[in-house]
Design an enzyme around this catalytic site. Structure first.
Site, PDB file in Angstrom:
ATOM      1  N   GLU A 328       1.139  -1.381   0.110  1.00  0.00           N
ATOM      2  CA  GLU A 328      -0.058   0.006  -0.321  1.00  0.00           C
ATOM      3  C   GLU A 328       0.931   1.286   0.146  1.00  0.00           C
ATOM      4  O   GLU A 328       0.397   2.015   0.455  1.00  0.00           O
ATOM      5  CB  GLU A 328      -1.199  -0.239   1.412  1.00  0.00           C
ATOM      6  CG  GLU A 328      -1.402  -0.934   1.650  1.00  0.00           C
ATOM      7  CD  GLU A 328      -2.722  -0.535   2.420  1.00  0.00           C
ATOM      8  OE1 GLU A 328      -3.033  -0.350   3.692  1.00  0.00           O
ATOM      9  OE2 GLU A 328      -4.280  -1.581   2.197  1.00  0.00           O
ATOM     10  N   ARG A 361       5.168  -8.546   7.898  1.00  0.00           N
ATOM     11  CA  ARG A 361       4.133  -8.485   7.343  1.00  0.00           C
ATOM     12  C   ARG A 361       4.323  -9.035   6.011  1.00  0.00           C
ATOM     13  O   ARG A 361       4.938  -8.669   5.220  1.00  0.00           O
ATOM     14  CB  ARG A 361       2.885  -6.815   7.119  1.00  0.00           C
ATOM     15  CG  ARG A 361       2.893  -6.675   9.327  1.00  0.00           C
ATOM     16  CD  ARG A 361       2.712  -5.497   8.627  1.00  0.00           C
ATOM     17  NE  ARG A 361       0.888  -5.799   9.011  1.00  0.00           N
ATOM     18  CZ  ARG A 361      -0.416  -4.655   7.994  1.00  0.00           C
ATOM     19  NH1 ARG A 361       0.158  -4.480   7.595  1.00  0.00           N
ATOM     20  NH2 ARG A 361      -1.357  -5.157   8.499  1.00  0.00           N
ATOM     21  N   ASP A 410      -8.828  -9.023   3.276  1.00  0.00           N
ATOM     22  CA  ASP A 410      -8.288  -7.427   4.852  1.00  0.00           C
ATOM     23  C   ASP A 410      -9.669  -7.812   5.895  1.00  0.00           C
ATOM     24  O   ASP A 410     -10.428  -6.453   5.724  1.00  0.00           O
ATOM     25  CB  ASP A 410      -8.970  -6.479   4.133  1.00  0.00           C
ATOM     26  CG  ASP A 410      -8.063  -5.446   4.525  1.00  0.00           C
ATOM     27  OD1 ASP A 410      -6.863  -6.054   5.665  1.00  0.00           O
ATOM     28  OD2 ASP A 410      -7.756  -4.346   4.265  1.00  0.00           O
ATOM     29  N   GLU A 438     -12.470  -2.541  11.702  1.00  0.00           N
ATOM     30  CA  GLU A 438     -12.595  -1.601  10.326  1.00  0.00           C
ATOM     31  C   GLU A 438     -13.312  -2.432   9.705  1.00  0.00           C
ATOM     32  O   GLU A 438     -14.391  -1.323   9.081  1.00  0.00           O
ATOM     33  CB  GLU A 438     -11.141  -1.504   9.953  1.00  0.00           C
ATOM     34  CG  GLU A 438     -10.951  -1.056   8.796  1.00  0.00           C
ATOM     35  CD  GLU A 438      -9.604  -1.531   8.250  1.00  0.00           C
ATOM     36  OE1 GLU A 438      -8.811  -2.164   8.680  1.00  0.00           O
ATOM     37  OE2 GLU A 438      -9.980  -1.337   6.742  1.00  0.00           O
ATOM     38  N   TRP A 587      -9.136  -1.897  -5.458  1.00  0.00           N
ATOM     39  CA  TRP A 587     -10.055  -1.532  -4.363  1.00  0.00           C
ATOM     40  C   TRP A 587     -11.198  -1.471  -4.648  1.00  0.00           C
ATOM     41  O   TRP A 587     -11.988  -0.801  -3.286  1.00  0.00           O
ATOM     42  CB  TRP A 587      -9.676  -0.018  -3.842  1.00  0.00           C
ATOM     43  CG  TRP A 587      -7.760   0.307  -3.300  1.00  0.00           C
ATOM     44  CD1 TRP A 587      -7.519  -1.092  -3.295  1.00  0.00           C
ATOM     45  CD2 TRP A 587      -6.981   1.350  -3.847  1.00  0.00           C
ATOM     46  NE1 TRP A 587      -6.078  -0.881  -2.967  1.00  0.00           N
ATOM     47  CE2 TRP A 587      -5.841   0.805  -2.906  1.00  0.00           C
ATOM     48  CE3 TRP A 587      -6.814   2.379  -4.066  1.00  0.00           C
ATOM     49  CZ2 TRP A 587      -4.153   1.349  -2.806  1.00  0.00           C
ATOM     50  CZ3 TRP A 587      -5.906   3.523  -3.884  1.00  0.00           C
ATOM     51  CH2 TRP A 587      -4.426   2.471  -3.555  1.00  0.00           C
TER      52      TRP A 587
END
Ligand code: GCW
Length: 745
Positions: A328, A361, A410, A438, A587
């Site tokens: 990202e 990660r 995610d 989230e 996205w």
């Protein structure tokens, strides 16, 4: 430290006064008095009379060597807990004095000789201690020299602290003190929280106010809250915390911030919690101390070695680094043509002399080559982490752990386990769960995540073609590569820590599962409810019932049947399945659901992206066929026609709609259950939860209506018979905007 002790004493006095009052006027007052939630599950309120009498006899005093900060923390917690539950401060019994009825004895038994003499069941205790390892404990009601005592024994200081918390938990849950017999140890050595806290005190994906770390005032002003944070975490066995956001700033490694980090480390250390920092790959370059950030450049490696040495000079037990690289937009070794192992190993070598670790990660995904195309695997975001990391298995240094999110996209309301679990036998893996919600309604929606965590931990990867749950993969029982577990914290400066009462349960459940991934999420909910409200079944049972239906409710009203990532742009709150205009194809919600006239879902079989092939053969086979794919993952793996027949005979379209309706009905039921708890819960927490549930119900309707309106528009199908039409037009839902939504940007 003096300041902190004063704070503890002051709080103890207040707690005592309150408890004395409650004791005088009966427990009904406890329900009237407001609770602000600050005490979390460590409330230690006065016990009902009968239990109080039993405990008063069983816990007259505390005998503790009090010779290290950790042991002092244990005895202070026992004192606080007993003082609260008994409304009386227990006596301090000198070590080596004769056993007295009801003494709580803290015994650090590194050597068997350190157990109290004349212990009734010394052999059994020794056996348990032999199995307790460095962090485990033994707690039991026993006799010493014929006198009844409670023994809390461990091989280490931290074991004594964990054992003390475990005993207090049982007491808060109403266990008879003379029946308590515990022996436990953690399954994983690394149990950490990841704060996505920025240095300006904003929190990425944080819904509980500002960061608890007051970086500006540190290191000289140390908020007493840090100690209560440490207590809460130690009560669960959490033993590490990454203080700052994985989207890290170079400044965190400046001398000023190292000093601030050291001040936090000093407070957390007695509670067995190490601090870690997230580091930005390009730090030396940005601080203008090197001319490149190429991991193979000796000047870069030397810089990191010097930096590690500098950190360890002030924080000798510093845990290490967490890194988000080439993800990202974050910089990373790939910027220099190197791979993730090159980057991780360079940092690992700087930390190795100090026994530090790197958590690297695996949350990486590249822009797909062709927008809106997922035909080849490389075009499927869900497949990209595996494709980059699997070839690196065995290439990481021993002090590198690869940190993998629970699912391949995610932190969705539901995802199948990430295919990397079980696929990297030569690399220790860290599970990354998101405790902050989230994609699950922030702190507004009541969603208990215990079942989500449990579902992933129990997912059978079939690695090696045999039963191998994700939990076993983390424990590394097969190959000696022991991993860990990380939870993205939901903690902030709000008075109740997590923004809502029920979000405390997600912190709690994460911590308990980090300790023992085999625990049952319902049992954890019962524990939490008993301590947070009351162990009385009239209270705890309905609370547990609400919690246990909450996650599936959210899946149903948000993303049923394997749908995913159809939330609002940026903030991820609320429905936006129509979004198709974002900079990167992957996205956009339309990329994930692919709904059109003909059908819906993401084809990850061999006819589509073939991401399914990343699972072990047994799992891949099951997911490759819609008939054998569990319905909850159906549209994750398959693109199916709207009239596809579900096992219950309904069409897919009718089934999707039914799930949305069911989700709304479940929230209504949760709301009704909560109303019945009114007589048993203090006004402050009752009203807060009630307001949130009312909002959740409105928003479940919104999710349902917006998604049905949109998918109906895509399918062109009439609503199934008897189904209520959405309250508003699709245009109405599309036009909603949410400026200043918390937690992002
Ligand atoms: O969940 C997503 C979030 C980002 C986050 C990123 C990550 C810290 O939307 O806010 O950034 O993942 O995990 O790195």
């Amino acid at each position: 430290m003096e300041r902190l002790l004063r704070h503890v004493r002051a709080r103890l006095m207040v707690a005592l006064a309150l408890n004395a009052l409650l004791g005088l006027f009966g427990t009904h007052l406890a329900h009237a008095a407001g609770e602000d939630g600050y005490d979390l599950w460590l409330r230690y309120r006065a016990l009902p009379a009968a239990q109080r009498t039993a405990l008063a006899a069983a816990a007259t005093g505390i005998q503790s060597p009090d010779d290290t900060p950790t042991v002092r923390a244990a005895s202070a917690e026992l004192k606080r807990g007993l003082a609260g539950m008994l409304a009386r401060v227990p006596d301090a019994i000198p070590v080596n004095s004769r056993a007295r009825v009801g003494t709580v004895v803290l015994a650090r038994a590194g050597l068997p000789a350190n157990l109290p003499a004349d212990l009734a069941d010394a052999d059994a205790v020794r056996r348990h201690l032999a199995a307790a390892g460095a962090e485990g404990y033994v707690v039991r009601h026993t006799r010493q020299g014929g006198v009844p005592i409670t023994l809390i024994a461990a091989n280490s200081d931290i074991g004594l602290l964990y054992g003390s918390f475990a005993w207090l938990r049982q007491l808060q849950l109403g266990a008879a003190p003379d029946r308590i017999a515990l022996a436990d140890k953690p399954a994983l050595p690394l149990r950490v929280l990841n704060h996505w806290d920025n240095l300006d005190r904003t929190v990425e994906r944080g819904y509980a106010g500002e960061s608890i770390w007051n970086w500006w005032e540190l290191p000289n002003i140390v908020d007493p809250r840090y100690m209560d944070y440490a207590r809460a975490n130690a009560s669960l066995g959490i033993n590490g915390t990454v203080l700052n956001n994985v989207n890290a700033k170079a400044e965190v490694l400046s001398p000023a911030f190292i000093a601030k980090t050291a001040a936090i480390a000093d407070v957390l250390r007695p509670y067995g919690i190490r601090v870690y920092l997230s580091v930005r790959w390009s730090t030396p370059l940005e601080l203008k101390e090197t001319t490149t950030a190429d991991p193979l450049d000796p000047a870069v490696a030397a810089w990191w070695t010097r930096k590690a040495d500098e950190i360890y000079r002030t924080i000798p037990d510093f845990g290490g680094f967490l890194v988000k690289a080439n993800s990202e937009g974050q910089p990373g070794p790939q910027d220099y043509g190197r791979n993730h192992a090159d980057g991780a190993n360079m940092l690992a070598r700087a930390l190795a002399p100090h026994k530090g670790i790197v958590m690297w990660r695996a949350f990486v995904y590249n822009p797909p080559a062709h927008p809106n195309q997922g035909r080849e695997r490389s075009g499927d975001r869900a497949a990209q982490a595996y494709d980059q990391f699997k070839p690196l298995d065995g290439k990481f240094d021993r002090n590198v752990l690869v940190q993998v999110k629970n699912g391949a996209i995610d932190f969705q309301p539901r995802e199948p386990a990430h295919p990397l679990f079980g696929a990297m036998p030569d690399t220790p893996l860290v599970m990354e769960f998101q405790v902050t919600k989230e994609y699950l309604g922030f702190a507004t929606h009541l969603v208990y995540l215990g079942p989500l965590f449990q579902e992933t931990l129990r997912f059978d990867t079939r690695a090696g073609n045999k039963p191998m749950t994700v939990a076993r993969v983390l424990e590394g029982t097969q190959d000696g590569h022991v991993g860990g577990i990380a939870g993205v914290a939901n903690i902030g400066a709000s008075r109740n820590w997590t923004g809502s009462t029920f979000d405390q349960a997600n912190w709690y459940a994460y911590g308990r599962l980090a300790w023992n991934p085999d625990l049952d999420s319902r049992a954890i909910a019962r524990e939490w409810a008993g301590q947070t409200f009351a162990p009385d079944a009239r209270v705890a049972d309905p609370v547990v019932a609400i919690m246990m239906r909450s996650r599936e409710a959210a899946v149903d009203y948000m993303t049923p049947l394997g749908l995913h990532h159809i939330m609002g742009t940026g903030h991820h709150y609320g429905p936006a399945p129509w979004v198709d205009d974002l900079g990167r194809a992957d996205w956009n919600p339309v990329y994930y659901h692919r709904a059109d006239r003909n059908g819906i879902g993401f084809d990850r079989t061999s006819k589509g992206s073939n991401a399914v092939a990343q699972y072990a053969p047994d799992v891949a086979r099951r997911f490759a066929d819609p008939a054998t794919t569990p319905p909850e993952f159906l549209l994750w793996f398959h693109h199916l026609p709207w009239d596809y027949r579900m096992p219950d005979g309904r069409t897919l379209w009718a089934d999707i709609v039914a799930h949305y309706d069911h989700g709304v009905a479940e929230v209504a039921a949760m709301q009704a259950d909560w109303q019945r708890l009114r007589p048993f819960v203090d006004v402050q927490r009752f009203d807060d939860v009630a307001q949130r549930l009312a909002q959740q119900r409105r928003e479940a309707e919104w999710w349902r209506d917006a998604c049905i309106a949109y998918f109906q528009h895509q399918s062109g199908l009439p609503l199934p018979a008897g189904v209520r039409a959405p309250a508003q037009s699709l245009e109405y839902y599309r036009k909603q905007t949410f400026p200043f939504a918390p937690g992002h940007g």
